[in-house]
Write a protein that holds these residues in place. Structure first.
Motif, short mmCIF file in Angstrom:
data_model
loop_
_atom_site.label_atom_id
_atom_site.label_comp_id
_atom_site.label_asym_id
_atom_site.label_seq_id
_atom_site.Cartn_x
_atom_site.Cartn_y
_atom_site.Cartn_z
N SER A 66 31.33 -89.65 -17.11
CA SER A 66 30.71 -88.32 -17.09
C SER A 66 31.68 -87.26 -16.57
CB SER A 66 29.46 -88.32 -16.21
OG SER A 66 28.52 -89.27 -16.64
N GLY A 67 32.89 -87.67 -16.24
CA GLY A 67 33.82 -86.79 -15.54
C GLY A 67 34.12 -85.49 -16.25
N PHE A 68 34.33 -85.55 -17.57
CA PHE A 68 34.66 -84.32 -18.29
C PHE A 68 33.49 -83.34 -18.27
CE2 PHE A 68 34.75 -81.72 -22.16
CZ PHE A 68 35.96 -81.06 -21.97
N ILE A 69 32.27 -83.85 -18.40
CA ILE A 69 31.08 -82.99 -18.36
C ILE A 69 30.99 -82.29 -17.00
CG2 ILE A 69 28.55 -82.96 -18.41
CD1 ILE A 69 29.76 -83.38 -21.16
N VAL A 70 31.16 -83.04 -15.93
CA VAL A 70 31.10 -82.47 -14.58
C VAL A 70 32.23 -81.45 -14.38
CG1 VAL A 70 31.19 -82.99 -12.11
CG2 VAL A 70 30.02 -84.55 -13.66
N ALA A 71 33.42 -81.77 -14.87
CA ALA A 71 34.57 -80.88 -14.71
C ALA A 71 34.38 -79.58 -15.49
CB ALA A 71 35.84 -81.58 -15.16
N LEU A 72 33.84 -79.67 -16.70
CA LEU A 72 33.63 -78.46 -17.51
C LEU A 72 32.56 -77.57 -16.89
CD1 LEU A 72 34.34 -76.86 -20.02
CD2 LEU A 72 32.75 -78.29 -21.34
N VAL A 73 31.50 -78.17 -16.37
CA VAL A 73 30.47 -77.40 -15.68
C VAL A 73 31.05 -76.72 -14.44
CG1 VAL A 73 28.34 -77.60 -14.30
CG2 VAL A 73 28.51 -78.74 -16.53
N THR A 74 31.89 -77.45 -13.70
CA THR A 74 32.53 -76.88 -12.50
C THR A 74 33.41 -75.69 -12.88
OG1 THR A 74 32.54 -79.08 -11.46
CG2 THR A 74 34.02 -77.42 -10.54
N ALA A 75 34.19 -75.85 -13.95
CA ALA A 75 35.04 -74.75 -14.40
C ALA A 75 34.22 -73.53 -14.77
CB ALA A 75 35.87 -75.21 -15.60
N ALA A 76 33.09 -73.75 -15.43
CA ALA A 76 32.24 -72.64 -15.85
C ALA A 76 31.74 -71.83 -14.65
CB ALA A 76 31.05 -73.17 -16.65
N GLN A 77 31.45 -72.53 -13.55
CA GLN A 77 30.97 -71.81 -12.36
C GLN A 77 32.06 -70.89 -11.80
OE1 GLN A 77 27.62 -72.57 -12.12
NE2 GLN A 77 28.36 -73.84 -13.81
N PHE A 78 33.30 -71.37 -11.77
CA PHE A 78 34.41 -70.55 -11.28
C PHE A 78 34.65 -69.33 -12.17
CE2 PHE A 78 35.89 -74.45 -8.99
CZ PHE A 78 35.98 -73.89 -7.72
N ILE A 79 34.49 -69.52 -13.48
CA ILE A 79 34.66 -68.39 -14.41
C ILE A 79 33.55 -67.37 -14.21
CG2 ILE A 79 34.60 -67.70 -16.84
CD1 ILE A 79 37.19 -69.04 -16.27
N GLN A 80 32.32 -67.87 -14.11
CA GLN A 80 31.17 -66.96 -14.03
C GLN A 80 31.12 -66.17 -12.73
OE1 GLN A 80 28.14 -69.93 -15.11
NE2 GLN A 80 27.76 -68.79 -16.98
N THR A 81 31.70 -66.71 -11.68
CA THR A 81 31.75 -65.96 -10.41
C THR A 81 32.95 -65.02 -10.37
OG1 THR A 81 32.99 -67.75 -9.34
CG2 THR A 81 30.59 -67.77 -9.10
#
Length: 325
Positions: A112-127
């Motif tokens: 599941s690592g890529f899914i978790v990593a992509l979601v994490t990246a999205a949070q940094f972009i959105q903030t």
């Protein structure tokens, strides 16, 4: 702030092993492996190819496709369970590609690592914290296999996949849902089994030692077939998107039987599943970005289409992301 996937990239070792080559090693056959897993071959990294090197090749391919220099990257997130260094390999990846302006860290969530990593990246972009983020899923599972265990050694391969994520007025990541059930952890493990205790005063200090992958295949199958359709439906329901509106599903490439069962439970044609399992086997965190990159390069995925990504595996962890390409 919207999130946009700017580009994709991937890399696999040159060396590959076909099913027939297992027949002299263990009690199995090409027919048995193919009919039960859907795998025809897998790529294995020799000792000269590090996890960092595979990840760097995928990353450089993604950067080239985005017309970005390594110094344009602000953050690197490496999803891997098999780092070259137990402390993490994201910093090694940063140095390898010359992304000197970036922060770098690892995420360990197995398949599941890529899914978790992509979601994490999205949070940094959105903030608004970072402008351009490199997300890499890479694993060299072949180094943690018991090659005499016929239930696991036929399944895994090595590889890496990458995406570059950036800011956009429109949000390509429509929604996501992540899940964990640690009570099921024992069904898929790579445990630290300390040995050779060392005396320190009056205390015995065990010396760390990781074993090989162990898996309860029946339980992992039941978990995936039950939980993955549920999380996908929940994710789509939260967005008021119907199953029929989804153009493509890219799931973790674990086993064709699992993917067929999930398609059946979702009441979708299997033709909507993008798969490349037969050529690579289970590449853990690399499987989804590797399949995504191939689908982009073959023009299977087109602008405006709705894509569901879903990962599942050790932890046990699972999750889904809905994209508007």
């Amino acid at each position: 702030m919207g999130v946009h996937i700017l580009s994709t990239g991937s890399s696999v070792p040159n060396f590959s092993v076909e099913n027939k080559q297992f027949e002299d090693m263990i009690e199995t056959s090409d027919y048995w492996i193919l009919t039960r897993t859907g795998i025809k071959k897998r790529h294995l990294a020799p000792s000269s190819t590090s996890l960092t090197k595979l990840a760097a090749e995928a990353a450089n391919n993604a950067l080239s496709a985005a017309n970005l220099k390594p110094t344009d990257i602000n953050l690197i997130i490496l999803a891997t369970s098999t780092p070259d260094d137990l402390f993490g390999s994201a910093s090694q990846l940063q140095a390898e590609i010359g992304a000197t302006a970036s922060v770098a860290f690892d995420i360990t969530a197995a398949c599941s690592g890529f899914i978790v990593a992509l979601v994490t990246a999205a949070q940094f972009i959105q903030t608004g914290s970072y402008d351009n983020i490199l997300v890499v899923g890479a694993d060299t599972m072949s180094r943690w296999i018991n090659w005499s265990d016929r239930t696991t050694c036929i399944l895994f391969g090595d590889g890496a996949g990458a995406v570059v994520v950036g800011q956009s007025l429109k949000n390509s990541i429509l929604g996501f849902k992540l899940c964990t059930d640690g009570q099921l952890n024992s069904h898929l493990q790579l445990m630290n089994t300390p040995k050779n205790n060392q005396k320190f005063g009056f205390i015995d200090i065990p010396h760390g030692n990781y074993n090989s992958i162990t898996m309860n295949g029946k339980e992992v199958y039941k978990f995936a077939v039950f939980q993955v359709p549920m999380v996908i439906r929940q994710c789509l329901d939260n967005l008021n998107i119907s199953i029929d509106e989804v153009d493509w599903f890219i799931l973790h490439q674990a086993n064709t039987r699992i993917l067929e069962a999930i398609a059946s439970r979702l009441s979708i044609p299997f033709s909507k599943m993008i798969t490349n399992l037969e050529h690579y086997g289970n590449t853990s965190a690399a499987s989804i970005p590797l399949a995504l990159d191939e689908a982009i390069k073959s023009n299977k995925i087109k602008p405006g289409q709705t894509i569901v990504l879903s990962g599942f595996g050790a932890g046990l962890t699972w999750g889904a992301i809905v994209l508007k390409w």
